[in-house]
Structures are given as C-alpha cells and as structure tokens.
Scaffold this motif. Structure first.
Motif, PDB file in Angstrom:
ATOM      1  N   GLU A  54       0.829  -1.206   0.000  1.00  0.00           N
ATOM      2  CA  GLU A  54       0.000   0.000   0.000  1.00  0.00           C
ATOM      3  C   GLU A  54       0.866   1.261   0.000  1.00  0.00           C
ATOM      4  O   GLU A  54       0.562   2.243  -0.681  1.00  0.00           O
ATOM      5  N   LEU A  55       1.958   1.227   0.770  1.00  0.00           N
ATOM      6  CA  LEU A  55       2.883   2.361   0.777  1.00  0.00           C
ATOM      7  C   LEU A  55       3.503   2.555  -0.607  1.00  0.00           C
ATOM      8  O   LEU A  55       3.681   3.682  -1.072  1.00  0.00           O
ATOM      9  N   LYS A  56       3.810   1.451  -1.271  1.00  0.00           N
ATOM     10  CA  LYS A  56       4.381   1.509  -2.615  1.00  0.00           C
ATOM     11  C   LYS A  56       3.412   2.171  -3.584  1.00  0.00           C
ATOM     12  O   LYS A  56       3.792   3.041  -4.382  1.00  0.00           O
ATOM     13  N   LEU A  57       2.151   1.760  -3.529  1.00  0.00           N
ATOM     14  CA  LEU A  57       1.153   2.304  -4.444  1.00  0.00           C
ATOM     15  C   LEU A  57       0.933   3.791  -4.213  1.00  0.00           C
ATOM     16  O   LEU A  57       0.664   4.542  -5.152  1.00  0.00           O
ATOM     17  N   SER A 149       2.678  11.166  -7.160  1.00  0.00           N
ATOM     18  CA  SER A 149       1.812  11.454  -8.297  1.00  0.00           C
ATOM     19  C   SER A 149       1.233  10.173  -8.882  1.00  0.00           C
ATOM     20  O   SER A 149       1.607   9.055  -8.516  1.00  0.00           O
ATOM     21  N   THR A 150       0.308  10.350  -9.813  1.00  0.00           N
ATOM     22  CA  THR A 150      -0.267   9.217 -10.532  1.00  0.00           C
ATOM     23  C   THR A 150       0.832   8.472 -11.272  1.00  0.00           C
ATOM     24  O   THR A 150       1.740   9.070 -11.843  1.00  0.00           O
ATOM     25  N   ASP A 206      -3.550   8.471  -4.510  1.00  0.00           N
ATOM     26  CA  ASP A 206      -3.910   7.921  -3.203  1.00  0.00           C
ATOM     27  C   ASP A 206      -3.674   6.414  -3.116  1.00  0.00           C
ATOM     28  O   ASP A 206      -4.039   5.774  -2.140  1.00  0.00           O
ATOM     29  N   GLY A 207      -3.083   5.834  -4.176  1.00  0.00           N
ATOM     30  CA  GLY A 207      -2.724   4.418  -4.133  1.00  0.00           C
ATOM     31  C   GLY A 207      -3.751   3.474  -4.698  1.00  0.00           C
ATOM     32  O   GLY A 207      -3.593   2.260  -4.590  1.00  0.00           O
ATOM     33  N   THR A 208      -4.804   3.978  -5.351  1.00  0.00           N
ATOM     34  CA  THR A 208      -5.826   3.114  -5.926  1.00  0.00           C
ATOM     35  C   THR A 208      -5.377   2.595  -7.285  1.00  0.00           C
ATOM     36  O   THR A 208      -5.088   3.386  -8.183  1.00  0.00           O
ATOM     37  N   PRO A 209      -5.301   1.259  -7.466  1.00  0.00           N
ATOM     38  CA  PRO A 209      -4.909   0.734  -8.778  1.00  0.00           C
ATOM     39  C   PRO A 209      -6.118   0.597  -9.708  1.00  0.00           C
ATOM     40  O   PRO A 209      -7.167   0.083  -9.317  1.00  0.00           O
ATOM     41  N   LEU A 210      -5.973   1.075 -10.947  1.00  0.00           N
ATOM     42  CA  LEU A 210      -7.004   0.969 -11.972  1.00  0.00           C
ATOM     43  C   LEU A 210      -6.443   0.111 -13.100  1.00  0.00           C
ATOM     44  O   LEU A 210      -5.445   0.465 -13.713  1.00  0.00           O
ATOM     45  N   VAL A 211      -7.096  -1.017 -13.372  1.00  0.00           N
ATOM     46  CA  VAL A 211      -6.612  -1.947 -14.385  1.00  0.00           C
ATOM     47  C   VAL A 211      -7.366  -1.711 -15.688  1.00  0.00           C
ATOM     48  O   VAL A 211      -8.597  -1.784 -15.723  1.00  0.00           O
ATOM     49  N   ALA A 220     -12.439  10.349 -13.498  1.00  0.00           N
ATOM     50  CA  ALA A 220     -13.039  10.503 -12.176  1.00  0.00           C
ATOM     51  C   ALA A 220     -12.032  10.237 -11.060  1.00  0.00           C
ATOM     52  O   ALA A 220     -12.063  10.894 -10.020  1.00  0.00           O
ATOM     53  N   HIS A 221     -11.122   9.279 -11.276  1.00  0.00           N
ATOM     54  CA  HIS A 221     -10.182   8.900 -10.225  1.00  0.00           C
ATOM     55  C   HIS A 221      -8.973   9.825 -10.119  1.00  0.00           C
ATOM     56  O   HIS A 221      -8.265   9.791  -9.109  1.00  0.00           O
ATOM     57  N   VAL A 222      -8.705  10.610 -11.151  1.00  0.00           N
ATOM     58  CA  VAL A 222      -7.542  11.513 -11.076  1.00  0.00           C
ATOM     59  C   VAL A 222      -7.960  12.950 -10.797  1.00  0.00           C
ATOM     60  O   VAL A 222      -7.160  13.875 -10.930  1.00  0.00           O
TER      61      VAL A 222
END
Length: 558
Positions: A54-57, A149-150, A206-211, A220-222
């Motif tokens: 989670e810290l990595k993301l 950043s993203t 914020d660390g949310t992965p989008l595949v 919406a997520h950025v």
C-alpha cells in the motif's frame, strides 16, 4: 532530500508477532524519530507485506525495516526477502535472540541484511539509536525522492497505454511512466496484485490501482470533474478547444451559468501543438498545452464548470430548453448551446496503419512520445501548420524528420514563417507528391512503403515513428437530423443558411438566424466545426467570444 519531504513520506517499519515487543520497539522509535518519520508497526509478515504494498502504491518511501526473526508462518528472513521486492532501497534490520545469531549472520548473504540487533536492545540510546542513525544517513545518501503522483505502468508499444498517457498529459494531470518489463514497473504491478497480462495499470496518487481503465473512470479517479453540478444552465458549450474555451471564458465572465463539456481533453487540436508562434500577444510563441492550461484556469476563475470525458450523443429542442444528452443516458439542459466540437485528424487508409495505431503510428503530435524519438528517423504525414509545428519540435532531438506531403508544395497550406523555419532546419526533409501506401511491423511500426504520386514508384523505408496530420473531419455526426450541415459534415450557420433568401427548414422565428446561429434557434457554432471557418486559433477564440454576444441577444429576445 529536504526535511519536509522526508517528514511527509519516509517510513520506518517494525514487524514483530509479540504485541508487547512490537509496541515497545514502536515506542522507542517514535521517541527518537517520530518527529521526522512515520512509524508503522505490524504483527505478522503477511500484514507487513500488505502495508508495504500500500505504501508503494501511494508513492511513500520506506527507509528502514526492522523485523523479528522468530515469527510463525513467515520468519523475519523470509519476510525481508519478499520486502526487498517491494522496497529494494529500504535498509533491513533483523531483531533476534542470542541463540539465533548464526541465522542472522547467514541472512547477511540471503537478504543483504544491513544489521542485526540482539534482544534486549536496552538502553536504546546505546544499542538501537546509533545503528538507526547510521542506516538512515546511508539511506538519505541515496537521494531518494517520493513519488506521490499518478503512476502509469504499461508497454511502450501499446495503443491503450499511449492513449492513457496522452489523456493525462493533455489534461495537465502529473504522472510518472513505468515500463512493465523494467524492475520498478514490475514491483508496482506486484504491489497492485497484477501479473502484467492486463495493461495499462494506473495507480492514482492515493494508491488506488485501476486496471485497463476506461476514460471516464480514469478521469473521475484523477480528480477531473465528470458530473454536472446542476440540471439546467444558461449556456452549454460543447467542445473544449480554443473556440469552446473562449466561449466559456466570455460566457462565465459575463454572468451566464456556463458549463463546458469535453469528451477527451481541453485544447482540441491546438492543445496538441508543440509551438504556436502566430497567436496575438505571444511574440516568442506558446505551446498548445500552455495556452490551453491558461484558458482553462481562466474559465474556472470566472465560474465556468468544466466536465471532462463526457461524450455528447444528442441535442433536443424541448420548448425553450435545449437538452444535451450524454452517452451514458444522462442529460443536462440550457437556454442556449454553443457547438465548438472542432475537427479530428482523418485516419490513414493505408494497409497496416490501423493495427499499428498507438504502436508507432500516432494521430496528432502525441508529445508524450517525443522523448522516445531521440536519435531516430521520424516521418510526418501532412502539409499544414500542425504538421510543420510538430516537425520543428521533433527535429530538436530526432536524427531526421521527413515531411510527407501529398501536394506539390507547402505554400498552399502552411504559414510562410513555418516554411522558412523548416527550410533552415538541416535535419528536416520535405518530400512533396509522396503518400504512405502501407505500414509494416509486428506489434510495432518497423517500416513504411512510400509511393510517388506522379510516377507511381515505390520505396520501402525503415521507420519506427509516424505522426499523421491530414485533413479535418468535423465531429458532428451526432447532430444528423438536428442542425443543418454541408456535404462534408460542417455546420451551416447565419448567412450560409439563407443563401437562397429563404429561412432554413423548420425555422419558426420572424427573424433570420444570427451570424453564428445554426438552423436551431439558440444553438450557435464556433470554430473549426463551422462551414468555411478559418481553421486558426485566433479566429476560433474570436468566434467563441462572438457566439456569447449572440447568445445574450438571443436570451434578451426569448
């Protein structure tokens, strides 16, 4: 690294399955390092690995990991071995009893252990803090930088990866690119629970992965606005190019409740331009991205609402309201509408180009790919200003840039100042009367077959990069049956609607359409989508402002 950055991002982690020991280690660490570091504790190897992922993301940095050797399920050495895959730069410390000293020594070779500490470590001022001070100093010497950043993980020659990068760049969303087949890209994929078969993977700040995210989901997520704040407005502007942004600035600044709707990214074709040198007020030139960013911020300052990644599919007349329908079935309505949908580059019909789009073949400047063109031979199809501006920009780093022009010369379609600059640039070659007959490559562009339009002679050339700037196709098919258009799809307005002295079909008002008004009262057009428009940034901005003036006139008489 600055102290501020270190305070915000640097983590010291402690892992011990004994809750009492875990709390004691964390207590001693906070007492000494809590003001400058975040202390994270875990009571199992699995939970610690999850925290590290989670810290990595989130792009947070881990400076030191302290793990107890004797833990059930996963001992400290096994944990540190896996932790290395996630945060390889973190310093590693094993906490062990005297009886396990040999295991700790062996771990120096297994997990490149930096230090081992014997229990008990009291007093920490003598046995813990000096060790940690040295490890933190060594870690800081590595000049690590937080990456909040993203992040985008993908393949260089992947059409969707290219689209995502271009979308983020054009919408001014900072991001970092990681190739999936490089170590850090692989670590990010592992932290996101992905094996690299589905790409791109976008990891938000914020660390949310989008595949493999769709455009609307990505927007919406950025942090881009995608949902309208109201159901009814004074003015809806459709399209975020120079004409649309100009209309939004003037509409909002003059008190109209204004919303601008853009299907991809504000700026339009002009936003992709590497340098515009003939726009009033910028004697040294300005990039399309800079001009777009300033215009977008200006519109927002005056209160215009800007929606991104919303595709408009229909326009309806409902009494005095003009209803705009979106692809997801939702709708908004307004007293008036300005159509500023602009144009898109026509696609090459040459065999092979469709399959290689985004994998070496790009429409528009695709400035996110410019750095990868360094030292390579680049081909550009087109003879107008956008092609010339791209040629000048890419020539800075490319080995050579070849302009492929169907016509006999550049003079008919390109500004004189650009022609002069191209002639003075030694690594730009202009080939007139030349077309792309086919493109070749396995998964990425590798070559082009060029044909002389006069002699028919063919030539196969090596090519890894092809940028296409041909023609201008209006984005107006969704208006079929609603507003009148010419045979090429450009929107008719004002005098063009009444050329035969009669009002357009269905026109019920006792006045003729205003200059930029379409065949639907209260619906106006501005910019490149208009029939016989000038196709210049300055004229598009001017038409956007003029359309707002006519909107006021329409509203006053409605």
């Amino acid at each position: 690294m600055t102290q501020a950055a270190e305070t915000a991002r640097t983590v010291i982690m402690t892992v011990d399955d004994d809750p009492g020991v875990s709390r004691a280690v964390a207590r001693d660490l906070r007492r000494r390092y809590g003001a400058g570091h975040r202390i994270v504790r875990a009571e199992s190897g699995e939970s610690a690995l999850q925290a590290l992922r989670e810290l990595k993301l989130r792009g947070e940095l881990v400076a030191v990991i302290i793990a107890d050797y004797r833990m059930p399920g996963m001992n400290g050495i096994e944990f540190l071995e896996q932790a290395m895959d996630v945060h390889p730069a973190a310093r590693r410390v094993l906490l062990t009893a005297y009886a396990d000293t040999n295991a700790a020594i062996d771990a120096i070779n297994v997990v490149d252990l930096d230090h081992y500490l014997l229990k008990p470590w009291d007093p920490p001022e003598e046995k813990l803090y000096p060790v940690l001070d040295d490890l933190l100093a060594a870690w800081r010497a590595g000049d690590h930088k937080p990456v909040p950043s993203t992040k985008v993980v993908g393949h260089r020659f992947s059409a969707r990866s290219s689209e995502v990068r271009e979308f983020l760049a054009r919408n001014q969303v900072p991001y970092r690119w990681y190739s999936a087949d490089e170590p850090e890209g692989g670590r990010l994929l592992s932290a996101a629970g992905q094996d690299g078969r589905r790409l791109p993977v976008v990891i938000t700040a914020d660390g949310t992965p989008l595949v493999e995210p769709g455009t609307a989901d990505l927007a919406a997520h950025v942090g881009l606005a995608t949902t309208p704040a109201a159901d009814f407005y004074d003015l809806v502007v459709i399209g975020g190019g120079p004409a649309g942004l100009g209309a939004a600035v003037y509409g909002a600044s003059e008190g109209l409740r204004t919303v601008l709707v853009e299907r991809s990214a504000t700026g339009g074709q002009a936003g992709q331009s590497s340098r515009i040198e003939n726009y009033l007020g910028f004697p040294d030139g300005v990039s399309g991205a800079q001009l777009t960013d300033r215009a977008r911020r200006q519109a927002a300052k005056f209160g215009a609402e800007i929606l991104t990644a919303r595709e408009v599919t229909g326009l309806e007349v409902n009494g005095a309201a003009r209803t705009v329908r979106f692809s997801d079935g939702s709708a908004i309505a307004a007293h008036s509408v300005i159509l500023a949908t602009g144009v898109s580059y026509r696609e090459l019909t040459a065999p092979g180009t469709e399959a290689l789009t985004g994998c070496g073949v790009f429409y528009g400047s695709a400035l996110t790919e410019a750095a990868a063109c360094q030292g390579n031979d680049v081909y550009i199809v087109g003879g107008a200003n956008s092609a010339g501006q791209a040629a000048m920009y890419l020539a800075r780093g490319a080995k050579s840039v070849t302009l492929l022009v169907r016509g006999e010369s550049l003079a008919a379609s390109m500004s004189h100042y650009l022609i002069q600059q191209i002639e003075e640039t030694p690594n730009i070659v202009v080939r007139c009367g030349t077309v792309v007959e086919s493109a070749h490559g396995d998964g990425r562009l590798e070559g082009l077959t060029l044909r002389d339009a006069h002699s028919g002679q063919r030539e196969l050339v090596d090519a890894q990069w092809l940028f296409v700037f041909i023609g201008a196709a209006p984005l107006t098919d969704w208006l079929d049956g609603t507003v009148e258009r010419d045979e090429r799809g450009f929107i008719l307005a004002g005098p063009d609607l009444t050329a035969d002295g009669r009002p357009p079909a269905g026109w019920e008002l006792d006045r003729a359409p205003y200059h930029l008004e379409t065949s639907v009262p209260g619906v106006f057009v501005a910019g490149d989508a208009r029939h016989e428009s000038a196709k210049r940034v300055a004229s598009a901005v001017g038409e956007g402002a003029m359309a707002v003036m006519l909107v006021h006139r329409y509203l006053e008489q409605s």
